[in-house]
Structures are given as C-alpha cells and as structure tokens.
Design an enzyme around this catalytic site. Structure first.
Site, mmCIF file in Angstrom:
data_model
loop_
_atom_site.group_PDB
_atom_site.id
_atom_site.type_symbol
_atom_site.label_atom_id
_atom_site.label_comp_id
_atom_site.label_asym_id
_atom_site.label_seq_id
_atom_site.Cartn_x
_atom_site.Cartn_y
_atom_site.Cartn_z
ATOM 1 N N GLY A 21 0.816 -1.201 0.000
ATOM 2 C CA GLY A 21 0.000 0.000 0.000
ATOM 3 C C GLY A 21 0.852 1.254 0.000
ATOM 4 O O GLY A 21 2.069 1.208 -0.141
ATOM 5 N N GLY A 22 0.182 2.394 0.147
ATOM 6 C CA GLY A 22 0.880 3.666 0.090
ATOM 7 C C GLY A 22 1.930 3.830 1.158
ATOM 8 O O GLY A 22 2.961 4.460 0.942
ATOM 9 N N LYS A 41 -1.060 -4.543 8.486
ATOM 10 C CA LYS A 41 -0.288 -3.507 7.804
ATOM 11 C C LYS A 41 0.991 -3.263 8.583
ATOM 12 O O LYS A 41 0.952 -2.848 9.745
ATOM 13 C CB LYS A 41 -1.090 -2.206 7.710
ATOM 14 C CG LYS A 41 -2.073 -2.186 6.568
ATOM 15 C CD LYS A 41 -2.518 -0.779 6.269
ATOM 16 C CE LYS A 41 -3.356 -0.745 5.008
ATOM 17 N NZ LYS A 41 -3.702 0.630 4.618
ATOM 18 N N ASP A 133 -6.497 10.408 1.678
ATOM 19 C CA ASP A 133 -6.185 9.594 0.491
ATOM 20 C C ASP A 133 -7.422 8.832 0.025
ATOM 21 O O ASP A 133 -7.388 7.616 -0.155
ATOM 22 C CB ASP A 133 -5.040 8.631 0.791
ATOM 23 C CG ASP A 133 -4.355 8.126 -0.480
ATOM 24 O OD1 ASP A 133 -4.484 8.793 -1.527
ATOM 25 O OD2 ASP A 133 -3.700 7.072 -0.423
#
Length: 688
Positions: A21-22, A41, A133
C-alpha cells in the site's frame, strides 16, 4: 523491507503477502489462538523512541473509529521499532477492481457506494480525523459486499509530530485537493477527493491528466473539463453537484460530504419523462428548514393512465424495498398532481430510494500500459507556490528490496525503478500505479543496478548482477534483446543522446559501447583499474565520462577510446557523476564524502560540497537541476541535499528516507526529484 511471511506480530502469524500500500506492506494474518484471519499492515518506517508514543497515541484514536463502513482496527503495536496495524480482512477486493477505469457508470450504480463512503468520512471528520487519500483503491468490499473505507493509517502518520513539522503532503496526486497540495489538508479535502472519484466514475476518467507538475497545477488553478463534454446527455443538475464538490476554495464546497451526496442523489432523481408527447418532470423534493419538503415541480395536471405511468417508472420503483412499493390500480387514471404531491407518492418514493443498497457483479481489468512512444518533454510549469519545498507528493512502494536506480520517462509522466528484488517497474508518477513489471533479470541474487530510458521514450535498458544489459519495450515489457558482452556485474549504463548506442560498465572494469538496435560492439574502454560505477555521455554524443573505484573520472572518445582528460580530485571510489545541462561542468561524488564540481574540459575546480558529513558516509547519487543552478546529492546518511552549484551553499535537506539513497534524478517536466533508497521506496518530492 524484508518479507515477513511466517513471522508473528502480536497475536497474529503472517501467512501471505497481500500487496503493498501507500505506506505499508499488507499481509494476511491468522490469529494464533482463535484461528481467524485479519489484514496486517506493517508500516514502512522505523520510529525512534520519542516517536513511538506518538504512534501509539494516534493508533488509539484510530482504534476508536467504530463505524459500519470503516475498516476496523483490531490490534496495533511496535516490534523492532517497526509499527504495525491489525485490521479486519476484506476479501472481495476494492471498488477499483469492481469499476475499472474508462468504464462510465450510471448515477444509480454509483449512489449506494457514495452514501457508504460519505457516512464513513463524516463520522471520521466528527472525530477530528482527515483521511487524506480517498480513492477507489482504498474503498474495500467486505464479506457482505459493503464498502469499508481503509488506509486511515495515512491520517495517523500525518498527525504524527514528525510529519507535521515537515509539512508532509500525503495522498495521491490525481485526487488531491488544492489546499492539501499546499500542505493544509482539512475535512473539505476529503470531499474534493470523493468529487474526483465521482467525476471519474461518471465519465470513466479523472478530470486531470499529465505529468505530476501538470496534474498538481490543474488541481490548483484549472477548472475540470465539463462533464457534458465527456458524457453527452448527463443531467445538468448532476454536473452542478460535481462542480461544487471540486471547487478550488474549500469554503465553496458543500458543508459536509453527506450534504454533497444528498445533493447528488437529488440531482440523480431529476429526470424528464414523456407521455404522449407531453413532458412530465419529476424531481426529488428538497428539504427545507421550515416546512420539511419544498414544493415539487410538475408539468400539467391531466390524468395519466396508471399502466403507462407504471411502465415508465418501473426501473425506479423496482429498486425500492418491498414495504415502500406502490401498487397502482389497473383501470384508474392518476393525475400528475396526485403523483407528485400525494402521500408517499413519487416524491416520497424518491426520498426512500436513497435507502436502497445495490448488489453488483464484480469486474476486473489489467492496468493500462504507457503509450509505446511518448511526446517531447513539456516545459516545466512555472508555479513555485504549488508545494512546500521538500514535501513528499508520492511514495512508491512497489519494490520489496533496495532501489538502486531510477529514470524518468522523457515527458516526466512515468518512472522506471530498478531494484535488488530483480525487477524493473514502470509506474505512473501521478497515481503511483504500476504499469509494467519487467522480470527479465530474475534469478537468485540477480539484482538490477542500472536503468536508462531512451530519449524517444520507446525503450528501456536495464543491467544487473546477471552480467547482462537488456533492452525492452517501455509500453509492455517485451524484451528486444540481451547484451552479453560483460564478464561481471553491470552497474551503470546510459543511452547516447541520439539513441543509437548504449554505454555500459561494471565490475569487469570496462565500459563497452554497443549498437542499441543490434547489440553490435562498437568499442571497449579499458582505461580504469577498478570497478566502473558511473558514466554519462556528453551532449553531442562524442565523449563519455566514467567514474571508478580507482578514484578517477576519465573522459574519452566514445568511438575510439582515446582519453581526453582524467580528473584526480577524489580520494577513494567515485560512485556517481552527472553532466550539467549545458555540458560545461561535471559533478562527481565518492567515498570521500564530497561532491566536486569541475570543468569538463580541463578539470578546473568550481566548488566542493561537504554537506554529507560523517566518518562512514558515502555520497552515492547526484543530479543537476534543469537550469543548471542547483545540484542534489544523496548517500549513506539517508538524506538528499540540494545546494548551489556555484557556491556549494546548502539550500535544503530532505530527510524522509530511512536508509541509503542510491538513486536520484530531477524530473524533466517540473520542480520534482525522484529518489530511490535501500528502504525499498521511491519518493517524489518538491525540489524548489
């Protein structure tokens, strides 16, 4: 970051890498006691002791976000200075998977998803959190096909003191509000991003396109192209809603995201029906502060046969729950006034229609590759106020190991990055979307150390530990041929300005010049006595400058190998060099912690930069600004430093990498730098 599959974080064992992911690697995890699944994450940053309490404090805030359309945070912690978040696992993909680009959607398809996202955002805003985002990739689909807004980790990081002090800009450029680009995100910024998503869903494409500079400039000052030009026949009322959500001034947008979606719902229900040549306009009623519903517009008052009305409205009424449906008498006429004003007539049904959830079939598509040929580089956009100096506009995390090299496409719209993970990835510099992944160097320990983009944009060359240089199509990754002339690792390469030749060098201590179309060897330069780490062509294509572990930079004729000049200014290995845009000067870096600027013709000293202090520091990357006035350099001190080429005076130090900076290149299309690091990231950030 090292692959963590098989390791345990908290009460979860990591079983599979789901994606990148980002700001994190995302793993599927199993709860070791309950045997349940979750998404883990692992954030791509290491926190110093004083920052860990900030992380834990903000994680507690995220954990208190309890909403049916926000992904739930189950657990969090820090292990070996690396923070991680444990969240509900959403197995059905994202709304990007379901609604691929370039496929316009009907308002009735979009509305249920917008409502769920709006509820989540307004709830978060009430908790004083800005998402930052909002995009289809962050709208996950749960087990019941419900939307689960994810990546509040970006908000968490943004609120960390360290990021606030640097005025970090988070988000994805294609969806970023003007004030967010300028480092001033607020709740209205999320509404703007959702407005971009709405525009994209209705038309198939986002409103703004181009290089990173162009996209940001358009967000700041250019109205979005009118929707009716892209979607002929779209309701003017719908277009007005989108325009208001995309207002440049946050104060001109809707007071909340929910208000925006309610306006879109009302506009979507406005339509014109025809009965025997006479128009009937039906509109969802508008809520007012005094009386509830405002009067509803209608045309005429003559009766409509119920059977005709039912046939006209079937598509709308069939979407309603059974307890709200109306059965029309078979043989009675109903006046228009009765329809629009009576009881829970059509007006009431239109309101109730907002309660309906739609279950849609999933679709998927492959990412679109860049065009086979690119246009000439656009002129840099003159907009010094677009961003805060040093603000990170995009962090690319597509690699799983150190990034050794990076090259912009000629138009600045794409970047090719090469990594120790044996891949070269081509990706969009506005969205971060990976377009092509090249696996030609794959193999045990076959890292890719060098990459170069032909100036016409058609092909990319890459070289690595497998001793080859491979030329391949930039649009689709199809290999053209492999050059096998080297007997050891290839560490550097460059295309000639006319794209006829490629020069490559490496651990065999040679630089080889060969035909870029056929691989035919033209010349081999053997003047160095150590590994060749760096090289560059002169602007006229006649000479090559090469730097080596023998502590020299040598300038020689590309066709004959005749030495023109040798520079002996460094003590120790020369790791990087760059020729100024006018071709007069060379900046070279090395193990002596300096960057030296000198005249390419005679070696006359111009300036020496000593900013990368530290006994063990090595300067491993260097690049010139487009106007030749400034130089950026990076190395083992984890910084990129911008300084004046003539005086050596420091202008700015970028500190967002967490490991050695190996790769760096100024954008050909704007005031941005792309820097790649052993921390596995490539960061695009504001350079002036």
């Amino acid at each position: 970051m090292t692959n963590l599959v098989g390791q345990q974080l908290g009460n979860y064992r990591l079983t599979r890498l789901l994606g990148v992911g980002g700001f994190a690697e995302i793993y599927l995890g199993e709860q070791v006691y309950l045997d349940t699944q979750a998404a883990i994450k692992v954030l791509q940053t290491r926190l110093a002791t004083e920052e860990q309490e900030n992380f834990l404090h903000e994680a507690r805030i995220i954990a208190r976000l309890i909403h049916p359309h926000i992904i739930r945070l189950l657990e969090f912690g820090i292990e070996a200075e690396v923070p991680y978040l444990v969240m509900d696992y959403a197995p059905n993909g994202t709304l990007r998977d379901r609604f691929p680009r370039e496929v316009p959607l009907e308002p009735s398809t979009i509305l249920p998803y917008l409502k769920q996202v709006a509820g989540a955002l307004d709830y978060a805003h009430a908790q004083h959190l800005v998402h930052r985002d909002v995009k289809p990739e962050n709208m996950l689909l749960g087990r019941g096909d419900e939307v689960l807004l994810s990546d509040f980790g970006i908000a968490l990081l943004a609120q960390n003191t360290r990021f606030q002090n640097t005025q970090e800009v988070f988000g994805t450029a294609s969806y970023m509000a003007p004030e967010q680009i300028q480092g001033k995100a607020q709740p209205a910024s999320d509404q703007y991003a959702l407005g971009v998503v709405l525009y994209e869903w209705l038309s198939g494409i986002p409103p703004f396109h181009g290089t990173l500079t162009e996209v940001c400039s358009q967000h700041l000052s250019t109205p979005p192209p009118p929707l009716h030009e892209k979607v002929p026949g779209i309701s003017p009322a719908v277009e007005v809603v989108v325009e208001k959500a995309l207002a440049k001034d946050p104060g001109s947008r809707y007071p909340s995201v929910e208000a925006m979606v309610l306006a879109f719902e009302e506009a979507s229900w406005s339509e014109t029906l025809t009965d025997s040549g006479e128009e009937l306009t039906i509109r969802r009623p508008t809520l007012t502060a005094d009386t509830g519903y405002a009067p509803t517009q209608y045309a005429g008052d003559s009766p409509i046969p119920a059977t005709q009305l039912v046939s006209v409205l079937t598509s709308k009424l069939s979407t309603l729950p059974s307890f709200l449906r109306v059965t029309f008498p078979a043989n009675h006429g109903i006046s228009r006034r009765m329809v629009v004003a009576g009881g829970i007539g059509l007006a009431g049904l239109a309101v109730a229609g907002g309660l309906v959830d739609f279950i849609l079939s999933r679709t998927s598509s492959a990412p679109t590759a860049p065009s086979a040929r690119f246009t000439a580089p656009p002129s840099p956009t003159a907009s010094a106020s677009i961003h805060v100096l040093g603000s990170t506009l995009l962090t690319y995390r597509g690699h799983t190991d150190a990034v050794y090299a990076a090259a912009w496409s000629p138009n600045g719209q794409y970047l090719a990055s090469a990594s120790a993970d044996t891949t070269v990835r081509v990706w969009n510099t506005s969205s971060g979307e990976t377009l092509v992944t090249y696996y030609g160097h794959a193999g045990l320990f076959n890292g890719v150390f060098a990459v170069g983009w032909a100036s016409n944009g058609s092909h990319i060359a890459s070289g690595g530990a497998d001793k080859t240089v491979q030329v391949w199509d930039a649009a689709n990754g199809n290999r053209v041929f492999s050059y096998h002339g080297h007997s050891a690792r290839v560490l550097t390469l460059a295309w000639s300005p006319d794209v006829r030749y490629i020069a490559s060098g490496g651990a065999d201590k040679t630089v080889q010049v060969w035909d870029a179309a056929t691989g035919t060897l033209i010349s081999t330069y053997r003047g160095h006595t150590g590994t060749v780490y760096t090289l560059a062509w002169s602007s006229d294509g006649k000479y090559i400058a090469s730097g080596s572990a023998d502590a020299t930079v040598q300038i020689w004729n590309a066709m004959t190998g005749e030495v023109a000049f040798t520079y002996h200014g460094h003590v120790g290995t020369v790791y990087a060099l760059a020729v100024s845009p006018d071709g007069r000067n060379i900046a070279s870096t090395g193990a002596d912690r300096t960057v030296q600027v000198w005249n390419a013709a005679n070696g006359k000293h111009v300036s020496t930069y000593h900013g990368h202090v530290g006994l063990a520091n090595v300067v491993s990357a260097v690049t010139w600004s487009l106007n030749g006035k400034r130089i950026a350099s990076g190395g083992t001190d984890k910084t990129v430093q911008i300084w004046d080429a003539a005086s050596g005076k420091t202008a700015y130090i970028y500190r967002e990498h967490t490991d050695t900076v190996f790769a760096m290149e100024w954008s050909p299309a704007g005031p941005f730098i792309a820097s790649g690091s052993a921390d596995t990231t490539v960061r695009i950030w504001q350079s002036s």
